[in-house]
Design a protein around this motif. Structure first.
Motif, short mmCIF file in Angstrom:
data_model
loop_
_atom_site.label_atom_id
_atom_site.label_comp_id
_atom_site.label_asym_id
_atom_site.label_seq_id
_atom_site.Cartn_x
_atom_site.Cartn_y
_atom_site.Cartn_z
N THR A 1 0.83 -1.20 0.00
CA THR A 1 0.00 0.00 0.00
C THR A 1 0.87 1.26 0.00
O THR A 1 0.58 2.22 -0.72
CB THR A 1 -0.94 0.01 1.21
OG1 THR A 1 -1.75 -1.17 1.17
CG2 THR A 1 -1.83 1.23 1.22
N CYS A 2 1.93 1.27 0.77
CA CYS A 2 2.84 2.42 0.80
C CYS A 2 3.50 2.63 -0.56
O CYS A 2 3.64 3.77 -1.02
CB CYS A 2 3.89 2.25 1.88
SG CYS A 2 3.22 2.36 3.54
N VAL A 3 3.90 1.54 -1.21
CA VAL A 3 4.52 1.64 -2.53
C VAL A 3 3.51 2.18 -3.55
O VAL A 3 3.84 3.05 -4.36
CB VAL A 3 5.08 0.27 -2.97
CG1 VAL A 3 5.48 0.27 -4.44
CG2 VAL A 3 6.26 -0.13 -2.11
N ILE A 4 2.27 1.68 -3.49
CA ILE A 4 1.23 2.15 -4.41
C ILE A 4 0.97 3.65 -4.20
O ILE A 4 0.84 4.41 -5.16
CB ILE A 4 -0.06 1.33 -4.23
CG1 ILE A 4 0.15 -0.10 -4.69
CG2 ILE A 4 -1.24 1.97 -4.96
CD1 ILE A 4 0.49 -0.24 -6.15
N PHE A 5 0.88 4.08 -2.94
CA PHE A 5 0.67 5.50 -2.67
C PHE A 5 1.84 6.34 -3.18
O PHE A 5 1.64 7.44 -3.70
CB PHE A 5 0.46 5.76 -1.19
CG PHE A 5 -0.96 5.57 -0.74
CD1 PHE A 5 -2.02 6.07 -1.46
CD2 PHE A 5 -1.23 4.89 0.43
CE1 PHE A 5 -3.33 5.91 -1.05
CE2 PHE A 5 -2.53 4.72 0.87
CZ PHE A 5 -3.59 5.23 0.11
N THR A 6 3.06 5.85 -3.04
CA THR A 6 4.23 6.58 -3.52
C THR A 6 4.20 6.71 -5.04
O THR A 6 4.43 7.79 -5.59
CB THR A 6 5.52 5.89 -3.06
OG1 THR A 6 5.50 5.76 -1.64
CG2 THR A 6 6.75 6.65 -3.50
N ILE A 7 3.92 5.60 -5.72
CA ILE A 7 3.84 5.63 -7.18
C ILE A 7 2.73 6.57 -7.63
O ILE A 7 2.90 7.35 -8.57
CB ILE A 7 3.64 4.21 -7.74
CG1 ILE A 7 4.90 3.38 -7.51
CG2 ILE A 7 3.27 4.24 -9.22
CD1 ILE A 7 4.73 1.91 -7.82
#
Length: 164
Positions: free
Chosen positions: A31-37
């Motif tokens: 989820t953190c990676v998706i939000f960053t992208i």
């Protein structure tokens, strides 16, 4: 309130935030990676669109396609984030149509960019005469209209199946 502090009543007809990936460490990281992208996708595409619009140096067919691709990607990223992280699909089912049109348009704008670069590389003199910013914008408009057909098909199938 749910376990995570957000509204978890699925029968609610208001737009609520539902973080679906919060049960394991992998899902939290994902989820953190998706939000960053998504963050870089939204602001990067907006910056690209702004630069292409306000700098006359970038008013060429290639940069017109890049700007239109950035717009399609911006809409795709926005739709995916809203669709995955909220209950907007239960509140407003027409969002499925918008989501599919944005994603298909993003795919086909990449193809348009490839075609424009091919024409400029293989036929440099003829492309200067025929490949204008107006022609590229009309191609982009055709892509948006054409992408509404599969978007409508997926929307109808989603409504008939009752799956969002």
């Amino acid at each position: 309130m749910g376990d995570n502090g957000f509204e978890s009543n699925s029968s609610s007809k208001r737009l609520t935030l539902h973080l679906m990936f919060i049960e394991t460490n992998f899902e939290i990281t994902f989820t953190c990676v998706i939000f960053t992208i998504a963050f870089f996708g939204v602001f990067g595409n907006l910056a690209a669109i702004g630069k292409i619009i306000y700098d006359p140096k970038y008013h060429t067919p290639t940069f017109a396609v890049i700007g239109q691709l950035a717009l399609a990607d911006f809409l795709s990223v926005t739709c995916v984030i809203f669709g995955r992280m909220t209950n907007i699909l239960q509140v407003w089912s027409f969002f499925v149509f918008i989501w599919n049109v944005a994603v298909f348009s993003s795919y086909f704008h990449v193809c348009l960019l490839s075609g424009v670069r091919y024409l400029i590389t293989v036929y440099p003199l003829q492309s200067r005469q025929h490949l204008t910013v107006t022609a590229v914008c009309l191609c982009s408009l055709t892509i948006w209209i054409s992408c509404s057909v599969p978007g409508a098909v997926f929307y109808i199938l989603t409504i008939l199946n009752g799956t969002y």
